[in-house]
Design a protein around this motif. Structure first.
Motif, PDB file in Angstrom:
ATOM      1  N   TYR A  51      -7.625  13.619  -4.225  1.00 37.08           N
ATOM      2  CA  TYR A  51      -7.545  14.955  -3.638  1.00 37.08           C
ATOM      3  C   TYR A  51      -6.085  15.348  -3.492  1.00 37.08           C
ATOM      4  O   TYR A  51      -5.250  14.525  -3.124  1.00 37.08           O
ATOM      5  N   LYS A  52      -5.778  16.605  -3.779  1.00 37.87           N
ATOM      6  CA  LYS A  52      -4.409  17.083  -3.628  1.00 37.87           C
ATOM      7  C   LYS A  52      -4.422  18.524  -3.181  1.00 37.87           C
ATOM      8  O   LYS A  52      -5.155  19.352  -3.727  1.00 37.87           O
ATOM      9  N   SER A  53      -3.598  18.833  -2.160  1.00 43.25           N
ATOM     10  CA  SER A  53      -3.390  20.201  -1.708  1.00 43.25           C
ATOM     11  C   SER A  53      -1.888  20.454  -1.673  1.00 43.25           C
ATOM     12  O   SER A  53      -1.096  19.648  -2.158  1.00 43.25           O
ATOM     13  N   ASP A  54      -1.473  21.554  -1.089  1.00 40.53           N
ATOM     14  CA  ASP A  54      -0.044  21.875  -1.036  1.00 40.53           C
ATOM     15  C   ASP A  54       0.747  20.840  -0.251  1.00 40.53           C
ATOM     16  O   ASP A  54       1.888  20.527  -0.593  1.00 40.53           O
ATOM     17  N   ASN A  55       0.152  20.278   0.809  1.00 40.97           N
ATOM     18  CA  ASN A  55       0.904  19.403   1.710  1.00 40.97           C
ATOM     19  C   ASN A  55       0.427  17.958   1.742  1.00 40.97           C
ATOM     20  O   ASN A  55       1.104  17.109   2.324  1.00 40.97           O
ATOM     21  N   THR A  56      -0.717  17.678   1.160  1.00 40.59           N
ATOM     22  CA  THR A  56      -1.255  16.322   1.251  1.00 40.59           C
ATOM     23  C   THR A  56      -1.707  15.813  -0.114  1.00 40.59           C
ATOM     24  O   THR A  56      -2.001  16.590  -1.028  1.00 40.59           O
ATOM     25  N   SER A  57      -1.767  14.494  -0.199  1.00 43.21           N
ATOM     26  CA  SER A  57      -2.261  13.827  -1.399  1.00 43.21           C
ATOM     27  C   SER A  57      -3.049  12.603  -0.960  1.00 43.21           C
ATOM     28  O   SER A  57      -2.584  11.836  -0.109  1.00 43.21           O
ATOM     29  N   TRP A  58      -4.239  12.421  -1.517  1.00 38.21           N
ATOM     30  CA  TRP A  58      -5.088  11.286  -1.151  1.00 38.21           C
ATOM     31  C   TRP A  58      -5.684  10.699  -2.425  1.00 38.21           C
ATOM     32  O   TRP A  58      -6.472  11.338  -3.107  1.00 38.21           O
ATOM     33  N   ASP A  59      -5.266   9.475  -2.758  1.00 39.03           N
ATOM     34  CA  ASP A  59      -5.705   8.810  -3.983  1.00 39.03           C
ATOM     35  C   ASP A  59      -6.528   7.571  -3.627  1.00 39.03           C
ATOM     36  O   ASP A  59      -6.087   6.744  -2.821  1.00 39.03           O
TER      37      ASP A  59
ATOM     38  N   SER B  87      -6.599   2.743  -1.178  1.00 40.23           N
ATOM     39  CA  SER B  87      -6.583   4.105  -0.674  1.00 40.23           C
ATOM     40  C   SER B  87      -5.164   4.421  -0.210  1.00 40.23           C
ATOM     41  O   SER B  87      -4.563   3.659   0.552  1.00 40.23           O
ATOM     42  N   LYS B  88      -4.630   5.550  -0.692  1.00 42.63           N
ATOM     43  CA  LYS B  88      -3.259   5.951  -0.354  1.00 42.63           C
ATOM     44  C   LYS B  88      -3.265   7.417   0.053  1.00 42.63           C
ATOM     45  O   LYS B  88      -3.730   8.274  -0.679  1.00 42.63           O
ATOM     46  N   PHE B  89      -2.732   7.676   1.256  1.00 41.17           N
ATOM     47  CA  PHE B  89      -2.701   9.040   1.793  1.00 41.17           C
ATOM     48  C   PHE B  89      -1.260   9.429   2.082  1.00 41.17           C
ATOM     49  O   PHE B  89      -0.507   8.630   2.648  1.00 41.17           O
ATOM     50  N   GLY B  90      -0.884  10.649   1.686  1.00 38.58           N
ATOM     51  CA  GLY B  90       0.495  11.069   1.890  1.00 38.58           C
ATOM     52  C   GLY B  90       0.636  12.514   2.345  1.00 38.58           C
ATOM     53  O   GLY B  90      -0.192  13.367   1.997  1.00 38.58           O
ATOM     54  N   PHE B  91       1.702  12.763   3.141  1.00 42.05           N
ATOM     55  CA  PHE B  91       2.101  14.100   3.540  1.00 42.05           C
ATOM     56  C   PHE B  91       3.349  14.495   2.761  1.00 42.05           C
ATOM     57  O   PHE B  91       4.271  13.691   2.630  1.00 42.05           O
ATOM     58  N   ASN B  92       3.405  15.733   2.307  1.00 38.65           N
ATOM     59  CA  ASN B  92       4.514  16.188   1.489  1.00 38.65           C
ATOM     60  C   ASN B  92       5.832  16.174   2.262  1.00 38.65           C
ATOM     61  O   ASN B  92       5.937  16.718   3.356  1.00 38.65           O
ATOM     62  N   ALA B  93       6.864  15.505   1.692  1.00 37.20           N
ATOM     63  CA  ALA B  93       8.202  15.484   2.281  1.00 37.20           C
ATOM     64  C   ALA B  93       9.142  16.417   1.523  1.00 37.20           C
ATOM     65  O   ALA B  93      10.044  17.011   2.106  1.00 37.20           O
ATOM     66  N   SER B  94       8.957  16.506   0.220  1.00 37.54           N
ATOM     67  CA  SER B  94       9.715  17.424  -0.623  1.00 37.54           C
ATOM     68  C   SER B  94       8.860  17.712  -1.850  1.00 37.54           C
ATOM     69  O   SER B  94       7.667  17.402  -1.869  1.00 37.54           O
TER      70      SER B  94
ATOM     71  N   SER C  85       3.888   8.271   2.998  1.00 37.36           N
ATOM     72  CA  SER C  85       2.582   7.732   2.614  1.00 37.36           C
ATOM     73  C   SER C  85       2.217   6.445   3.338  1.00 37.36           C
ATOM     74  O   SER C  85       3.082   5.669   3.738  1.00 37.36           O
ATOM     75  N   GLY C  86       0.923   6.251   3.471  1.00 37.59           N
ATOM     76  CA  GLY C  86       0.356   5.002   3.953  1.00 37.59           C
ATOM     77  C   GLY C  86      -0.649   4.498   2.935  1.00 37.59           C
ATOM     78  O   GLY C  86      -1.360   5.286   2.302  1.00 37.59           O
ATOM     79  N   LEU C  87      -0.703   3.174   2.762  1.00 36.39           N
ATOM     80  CA  LEU C  87      -1.547   2.587   1.723  1.00 36.39           C
ATOM     81  C   LEU C  87      -2.271   1.362   2.260  1.00 36.39           C
ATOM     82  O   LEU C  87      -1.697   0.589   3.033  1.00 36.39           O
ATOM     83  N   VAL C  88      -3.511   1.186   1.834  1.00 36.61           N
ATOM     84  CA  VAL C  88      -4.278  -0.031   2.092  1.00 36.61           C
ATOM     85  C   VAL C  88      -4.845  -0.504   0.763  1.00 36.61           C
ATOM     86  O   VAL C  88      -5.475   0.279   0.040  1.00 36.61           O
ATOM     87  N   ASN C  89      -4.591  -1.770   0.441  1.00 37.94           N
ATOM     88  CA  ASN C  89      -5.084  -2.354  -0.799  1.00 37.94           C
ATOM     89  C   ASN C  89      -5.816  -3.657  -0.469  1.00 37.94           C
ATOM     90  O   ASN C  89      -5.290  -4.487   0.268  1.00 37.94           O
ATOM     91  N   VAL C  90      -7.012  -3.811  -1.008  1.00 42.30           N
ATOM     92  CA  VAL C  90      -7.836  -5.003  -0.773  1.00 42.30           C
ATOM     93  C   VAL C  90      -8.187  -5.619  -2.118  1.00 42.30           C
ATOM     94  O   VAL C  90      -8.676  -4.920  -3.019  1.00 42.30           O
ATOM     95  N   LYS C  91      -7.958  -6.931  -2.257  1.00 38.48           N
ATOM     96  CA  LYS C  91      -8.313  -7.650  -3.477  1.00 38.48           C
ATOM     97  C   LYS C  91      -9.115  -8.890  -3.117  1.00 38.48           C
ATOM     98  O   LYS C  91      -8.751  -9.618  -2.193  1.00 38.48           O
ATOM     99  N   SER C  92     -10.169  -9.104  -3.857  1.00 30.51           N
ATOM    100  CA  SER C  92     -10.976 -10.310  -3.665  1.00 30.51           C
ATOM    101  C   SER C  92     -11.859 -10.494  -4.893  1.00 30.51           C
ATOM    102  O   SER C  92     -11.471 -10.106  -6.001  1.00 30.51           O
ATOM    103  N   GLN C  93     -13.033 -11.054  -4.683  1.00 25.45           N
ATOM    104  CA  GLN C  93     -14.043 -11.222  -5.723  1.00 25.45           C
ATOM    105  C   GLN C  93     -15.378 -10.988  -5.067  1.00 25.45           C
ATOM    106  O   GLN C  93     -15.484 -10.942  -3.837  1.00 25.45           O
ATOM    107  N   LEU C  94     -16.441 -10.841  -5.869  1.00 24.90           N
ATOM    108  CA  LEU C  94     -17.751 -10.559  -5.298  1.00 24.90           C
ATOM    109  C   LEU C  94     -18.671 -11.773  -5.257  1.00 24.90           C
ATOM    110  O   LEU C  94     -19.539 -11.859  -4.401  1.00 24.90           O
ATOM    111  N   PHE C  95     -18.469 -12.728  -6.172  1.00 27.65           N
ATOM    112  CA  PHE C  95     -19.375 -13.871  -6.254  1.00 27.65           C
ATOM    113  C   PHE C  95     -18.610 -15.180  -6.094  1.00 27.65           C
ATOM    114  O   PHE C  95     -17.390 -15.230  -6.262  1.00 27.65           O
TER     115      PHE C  95
END
Length: 199
Positions: A18-26, A54-61, A67-77
């Motif tokens: 998602y992206k708007s004029d002031n924010t970005s969320w990937d 998940s990475k969320f950011g507020f526009n600085a320029s 931005s703030g980011l959370v990353n999770v890595k693992s396996q399922l089985f």
């Protein structure tokens, strides 16, 4: 290697941005699962990687975001130390790596992003300490969680080499401030996607 074998890998990629004029969320999630069978070896898992970010950011320029980011890595089985397939050595979130970071994200266009985070926490998790030996993953015998404070850099770059060929690069670097900062954790994923038919 002198004997017949067959393997298959299944890859699932999910993206929601998602992206708007002031924010970005990937957001993205990825799962890779592979199996292998050879003449003298039974069918077994040879790849199992789950990742969510998940990475969320507020526009600085114009091209920079706080931005703030959370990353999770693992396996399922469960994973095993073959040829023994009765004692698991890994499982879902055993281990798991979780990175939480705050910093600045440079996004000059939709195909490139570079996040610089001087404040990050990398947590190694082993939830199942009954069946999994957590000391294999750097934890103490009485630990389920191990946190490290450090610096984190991640970059993603996508480019079209040809009309039907896309190159993807993703690099992650982490250095612990308190425990051998000269030892940098490197995670680099490179892929070429080639379109063979219109579908």
């Amino acid at each position: 290697g002198g004997e017949s074998s067959i393997n298959a890998t299944w890859v699932l990629n999910l993206n929601a941005n998602y992206k708007s004029d002031n924010t970005s969320w990937d957001n993205y999630a990825k799962w890779k699962y592979g199996v292998l069978k050879s003449e003298n070896i039974q069918l077994r898992k040879n790849e199992d990687k789950f990742e969510f970010e998940s990475k969320f950011g507020f526009n600085a320029s114009e091209k920079w975001y706080y931005s703030g980011l959370v990353n999770v890595k693992s396996q399922l089985f469960n994973g095993y130390s073959y040829p023994t397939d009765s004692i698991p050595v890994s499982a879902f979130l055993s281990p798991g790596n979780i990175v939480s970071s705050l910093g600045m994200d440079y996004k000059p266009n939709k195909n490139f992003t570079l996040m610089l985070s001087p404040f990050s926490v990398k947590t190694t998790v082993v939830l199942d300490t009954v069946n999994i030996d957590q000391t294999r993953y750097g934890l103490e015998p009485d630990q389920r969680f191990k946190g490290e404070l450090g610096g984190y850099i991640t970059a993603k770059w996508k480019t079209n080499l040809h009309e039907n060929i896309v190159m993807n690069n993703k690099v992650e670097l982490f250095s612990s401030y308190l425990n051998n900062p000269e030892n940098i954790d490197v995670d680099w994923e490179f892929s070429l996607v080639m379109k063979a038919r219109k579908y």
